[in-house]
Design an enzyme around this catalytic site. Sequence first.
Site, PDB file in Angstrom:
ATOM      1  N   HIS A 122       3.299 -13.379  -7.172  1.00  0.00           N
ATOM      2  CA  HIS A 122       2.706 -12.568  -6.103  1.00  0.00           C
ATOM      3  C   HIS A 122       3.741 -12.377  -4.998  1.00  0.00           C
ATOM      4  O   HIS A 122       4.414 -13.333  -4.613  1.00  0.00           O
ATOM      5  CB  HIS A 122       1.471 -13.300  -5.554  1.00  0.00           C
ATOM      6  N   CYS A 180       1.127  -6.263  -6.045  1.00  0.00           N
ATOM      7  CA  CYS A 180       0.124  -6.286  -4.983  1.00  0.00           C
ATOM      8  C   CYS A 180       0.434  -5.144  -4.023  1.00  0.00           C
ATOM      9  O   CYS A 180       1.363  -5.230  -3.212  1.00  0.00           O
ATOM     10  CB  CYS A 180       0.117  -7.632  -4.266  1.00  0.00           C
ATOM     11  N   HIS A 210      -2.991  -6.049  -8.077  1.00  0.00           N
ATOM     12  CA  HIS A 210      -3.923  -6.134  -6.950  1.00  0.00           C
ATOM     13  C   HIS A 210      -3.851  -4.778  -6.267  1.00  0.00           C
ATOM     14  O   HIS A 210      -2.805  -4.433  -5.726  1.00  0.00           O
ATOM     15  CB  HIS A 210      -3.463  -7.173  -5.930  1.00  0.00           C
ATOM     16  N   ASP A 214      -8.735  -5.690  -4.082  1.00  0.00           N
ATOM     17  CA  ASP A 214      -8.220  -6.818  -3.305  1.00  0.00           C
ATOM     18  C   ASP A 214      -9.066  -6.959  -2.058  1.00  0.00           C
ATOM     19  O   ASP A 214     -10.238  -6.586  -2.061  1.00  0.00           O
ATOM     20  CB  ASP A 214      -6.742  -6.569  -3.033  1.00  0.00           C
ATOM     21  N   HIS A 215      -8.498  -7.482  -0.993  1.00  0.00           N
ATOM     22  CA  HIS A 215      -9.283  -7.715   0.216  1.00  0.00           C
ATOM     23  C   HIS A 215     -10.173  -6.520   0.524  1.00  0.00           C
ATOM     24  O   HIS A 215      -9.729  -5.380   0.470  1.00  0.00           O
ATOM     25  CB  HIS A 215      -8.367  -7.919   1.426  1.00  0.00           C
ATOM     26  N   TYR A 236     -12.934 -11.316   1.371  1.00  0.00           N
ATOM     27  CA  TYR A 236     -13.495 -11.539   0.041  1.00  0.00           C
ATOM     28  C   TYR A 236     -15.013 -11.443  -0.019  1.00  0.00           C
ATOM     29  O   TYR A 236     -15.668 -12.180  -0.742  1.00  0.00           O
ATOM     30  CB  TYR A 236     -12.986 -12.869  -0.524  1.00  0.00           C
TER      31      TYR A 236
HETATM   32  C1  DNO Z   1      -4.646 -13.048  -0.836  1.00  0.00           C
HETATM   33  C2  DNO Z   1      -4.082 -13.261  -2.163  1.00  0.00           C
HETATM   34  C3  DNO Z   1      -3.034 -14.329  -2.141  1.00  0.00           C
HETATM   35  C4  DNO Z   1      -2.688 -14.703  -3.546  1.00  0.00           C
HETATM   36  C5  DNO Z   1      -1.617 -15.719  -3.671  1.00  0.00           C
HETATM   37  C6  DNO Z   1      -1.145 -15.758  -5.089  1.00  0.00           C
HETATM   38  O1  DNO Z   1      -5.770 -12.767  -0.702  1.00  0.00           O
HETATM   39  O2  DNO Z   1      -3.635 -12.099  -2.730  1.00  0.00           O
HETATM   40  O3  DNO Z   1      -3.526 -15.430  -1.457  1.00  0.00           O
HETATM   41  O4  DNO Z   1      -3.807 -15.239  -4.178  1.00  0.00           O
HETATM   42  O5  DNO Z   1      -0.578 -15.460  -2.836  1.00  0.00           O
HETATM   43  O6  DNO Z   1      -0.467 -16.927  -5.299  1.00  0.00           O
END
Ligand code: DNO
Length: 356
Positions: free
Chosen positions: A207, A245, A272, A317-318, A331
Amino acid sequence: MTFRWFGTGDPVPLGYIRQIPGVSGVVSALHDISPGAVWPEDKLTILRGRVEAAGLEFRVVESIPVAEDIKLGGPRRDEMIENWVRSLRAVARILGPRSEVTGSDAPIVVTYNFMPVFDWTRSDLVRVLPDGSTALAYDAETVARMDPLDGDLELPGWLASYSRQQLEELLEAYRQTPAETVYDNLVSFVRYVAPEAEHLGIRLALHPDDPPWPVFGIPRIITGAAPLRRLFDDVPSVANGLCLCAGSFGADPANDIEAMAREFAGRIHFAHLRNITVTKPGSFMETAHPSGAGSLDMAAIVDALVETGYQGPVRPDHGRMIWDEAGKPGYGLYDRALGAAYLLGLIEHSERGHKA
Ligand code: DNO
């Protein structure tokens, strides 16, 4: 399409995730095991069982945390790497066998990051957007004034499990460590774990650093295409891959995510997909997923993944907090579910276009 779930402590029930159209899998981890400890197989079995009982599959792990001694090259580095590999073996044994729910035997994906001390960092967890929803935001000036040793820094992204003294020592150690050394430590780690992952049929998804620049005077190294190019050169194993991401890379407008999706095709093991708005240089806020809501061209990113034959897992994602939902910042259920539906629409449209 997958959806992150934080385990039984997550206010979002698995049964609700099951009702989001098109979502077949859950992304999860053993959140109660501290970084560096070996993941017990029985806990993984229970977690897999819970997810499958809800009619979902569990083939994507996010994350197995990487101990600071590995990133710093500290005295317990070898032991910590060995433990990480043992966790990987537990994951392969318990999650590897074909899903009874979906029939999938797609490769297991393990996500990890190499961010010193802090995982994702924000200055604001409840920035109010013009439509009255709230989202996570990062304001450069505010972060510059923040002292990570002050208790006011409560970010859900990282394990606030250090005492003040431990944190002070860690920060000092990183401030003395050049970024190049952290990169070398990453290469040593990946050189060791990638062949093992390959042998186990696991794909590793690194990531990126979020945000993709140094914070609090400590180095961050996975900030864009250049360090990844170098890493894939240094460790050619196909198990050594990336979590694309969009929101993390996208906070720096110099990162062309569509171009990265094309360049790193074959190396992307997880995606992501979320949007952000760059508010001024070095500052951003998170937004709803659609292209129109933020700075990123989500359709172009999805097209790039589809055109290059990406077959791996994707997740919204978020999300923002909408409709009075209370929950884990970033989340909640509602906005991420809207994100999943939107992304599935983009994917369907893009896939049809390419078949025509
Ligand atoms: C945030 C996530 C990160 C991710 C880590 C992966 O919401 O995308 O916390 O889980 O960085 O190791």
